[in-house]
Design a protein around this motif. Structure first.
Motif, short mmCIF file in Angstrom:
data_model
loop_
_atom_site.label_atom_id
_atom_site.label_comp_id
_atom_site.label_asym_id
_atom_site.label_seq_id
_atom_site.Cartn_x
_atom_site.Cartn_y
_atom_site.Cartn_z
N MET A 1 -1.66 -17.63 5.49
CA MET A 1 -0.20 -17.41 4.97
C MET A 1 -0.85 -15.91 4.39
N PRO A 2 0.98 -15.09 4.82
CA PRO A 2 1.31 -13.53 4.23
C PRO A 2 0.42 -13.06 2.74
N LEU A 3 -0.36 -11.92 2.76
CA LEU A 3 -0.47 -11.20 1.36
C LEU A 3 0.83 -10.66 0.41
N LYS A 4 1.37 -10.74 -0.63
CA LYS A 4 2.02 -10.08 -1.36
C LYS A 4 1.82 -9.14 -2.26
N ALA A 5 2.40 -8.10 -2.49
CA ALA A 5 1.60 -7.08 -3.61
C ALA A 5 3.31 -6.92 -4.44
N ILE A 6 2.93 -6.45 -6.04
CA ILE A 6 4.09 -6.66 -7.35
C ILE A 6 2.98 -5.17 -7.21
N ALA A 7 4.14 -4.06 -7.38
CA ALA A 7 4.17 -3.07 -8.49
C ALA A 7 4.35 -2.70 -9.81
N LEU A 8 3.81 -2.51 -10.62
CA LEU A 8 4.17 -2.01 -11.50
C LEU A 8 3.94 -0.49 -12.05
N ASN A 9 5.25 -0.03 -12.76
CA ASN A 9 5.51 1.56 -12.17
C ASN A 9 5.49 1.78 -13.63
N CYS A 10 4.71 2.24 -14.19
CA CYS A 10 4.52 2.74 -16.33
C CYS A 10 4.64 3.59 -16.40
N THR A 37 2.53 -7.26 2.28
CA THR A 37 3.94 -6.65 2.01
C THR A 37 4.12 -6.25 0.07
N LEU A 38 4.28 -5.02 -0.49
CA LEU A 38 4.81 -4.68 -1.21
C LEU A 38 6.58 -5.69 -1.67
N THR A 39 6.68 -6.26 -2.21
CA THR A 39 8.01 -6.76 -2.80
C THR A 39 8.54 -6.11 -3.58
N GLU A 40 7.99 -5.29 -4.13
CA GLU A 40 8.96 -5.41 -5.19
C GLU A 40 8.18 -4.00 -6.49
N THR A 41 8.83 -2.80 -7.13
CA THR A 41 8.51 -2.07 -7.41
C THR A 41 9.83 -1.89 -8.73
N VAL A 42 8.68 -2.75 -10.25
CA VAL A 42 9.38 -2.37 -11.32
C VAL A 42 9.19 -1.89 -12.45
N ARG A 43 10.43 -0.99 -12.85
CA ARG A 43 10.03 -0.18 -13.41
C ARG A 43 10.18 -0.56 -15.11
N ALA A 187 -6.67 -6.33 0.08
CA ALA A 187 -6.10 -7.28 1.10
C ALA A 187 -6.82 -7.75 1.23
N HIS A 188 -8.48 -7.81 1.78
CA HIS A 188 -9.34 -8.71 2.48
C HIS A 188 -10.31 -9.22 1.29
N LEU A 189 -10.65 -8.25 0.47
CA LEU A 189 -10.29 -9.34 -1.42
C LEU A 189 -9.98 -10.70 -1.65
N ALA A 190 -8.28 -10.01 -1.61
CA ALA A 190 -6.84 -11.36 -1.73
C ALA A 190 -6.99 -12.27 -0.67
N GLY A 191 -6.96 -11.88 0.34
CA GLY A 191 -7.40 -13.21 1.55
C GLY A 191 -8.98 -14.30 1.56
N LEU A 192 -9.52 -14.03 0.66
CA LEU A 192 -10.92 -14.26 1.38
C LEU A 192 -10.68 -15.21 -0.77
N LEU A 193 -9.92 -14.69 -1.49
CA LEU A 193 -9.63 -15.02 -2.59
C LEU A 193 -9.03 -16.24 -2.54
N LYS A 194 -7.82 -16.05 -1.63
CA LYS A 194 -6.75 -16.86 -1.68
C LYS A 194 -6.99 -18.44 -0.80
N ASP A 195 -8.15 -18.13 0.09
CA ASP A 195 -9.02 -19.54 1.17
C ASP A 195 -9.63 -20.04 0.16
N SER A 196 -10.35 -19.01 -0.87
CA SER A 196 -11.73 -19.76 -1.60
C SER A 196 -11.42 -19.40 -2.88
N PRO A 197 -10.29 -19.63 -4.00
CA PRO A 197 -10.27 -19.23 -5.08
C PRO A 197 -11.90 -19.94 -6.02
#
Length: 200
Positions: A1-10, A37-43, A187-197
């Motif tokens: 499955m595609p990986l998704k990221a979210i950004a918190l603008n602090c 995919t960076l789906t959203e940036t939250v202010r 991305a590499h690490l998130a993919g590994l952890l998604k496949d093997s939590p």
């Protein structure tokens, strides 16, 4: 499955142009090239994130909805400015609210953030990038996030200067190179952890 990221603008500003947004844009491009995919940036300053260390501080608290968004993603980008040589208060508020993860473990002792990756993006025109990154990473690791190698990208301007990251004519090559490494490793690490939590 595609990986998704979210950004918190602090950033401390609830609206308007922000150097933190400019740095997030650099990371968005880098993550896109790493098939994330960076789906959203939250202010965050535009929300009512109440003080506290639980996942719901009552009437009007915007944290429960933001918490749900964050945990629906594989990668968290915690981005913010340096103030007084350290990470700003909005980022600290986010970290404090995640303290609740410590008591929200599953039957294997895993916090909600387990097997998810977090990176940092820091901007400022004063010293403090390394200290701010250390604050962020120690806090995030304490509440279950996994930090990749080269997990942060930052820019600091000339001491006592008045030029902000958003004012630069061109993103410095070193920032672009660092963002590429941050995105690729995350991305590499998130993919590994998604496949093997984590087993817990």
């Amino acid at each position: 499955m595609p990986l998704k990221a979210i950004a918190l603008n602090c950033t401390l500003k609830p609206t308007g142009e922000s150097s933190t947004d400019a740095m997030i844009a650099v990371l968005k491009d880098a993550f896109g090239k790493a098939d994330v995919t960076l789906t959203e940036t939250v202010r965050v300053a535009a929300l009512d994130i109440k003080p506290g260390v639980t996942s719901d501080e009552g009437d009007g608290d915007d944290w429960p909805a933001l918490r749900e968004k964050i945990l629906a993603h594989d990668i968290l980008i915690l981005a913010g400015p340096i103030w007084m040589g350290q990470i700003g208060s909005i980022a600290k508020r986010v970290l404090e609210r995640m303290d609740a993860f410590l008591s929200e473990t599953d039957d294997k002792g895993r916090m909600p953030s387990y097997s998810k990756v977090a990176v940092a993006a820091i901007v400022g025109n004063e010293d403090g990038a390394h200290f701010s990154t250390a604050q962020i990473f120690q806090s995030l690791n304490d509440v279950g996030w996994t930090i990749p190698a080269t997990g942060a990208v930052y820019w600091v301007g000339e001491a006592y200067g008045d030029v902000d990251f958003k004012d630069l004519d061109k993103t410095p090559d070193k920032v672009t190179e660092s963002a590429k490494m941050v995105a690729g490793n995350a991305a590499h690490l998130a993919g590994l952890l998604k496949d093997s939590p984590y087993p817990g």
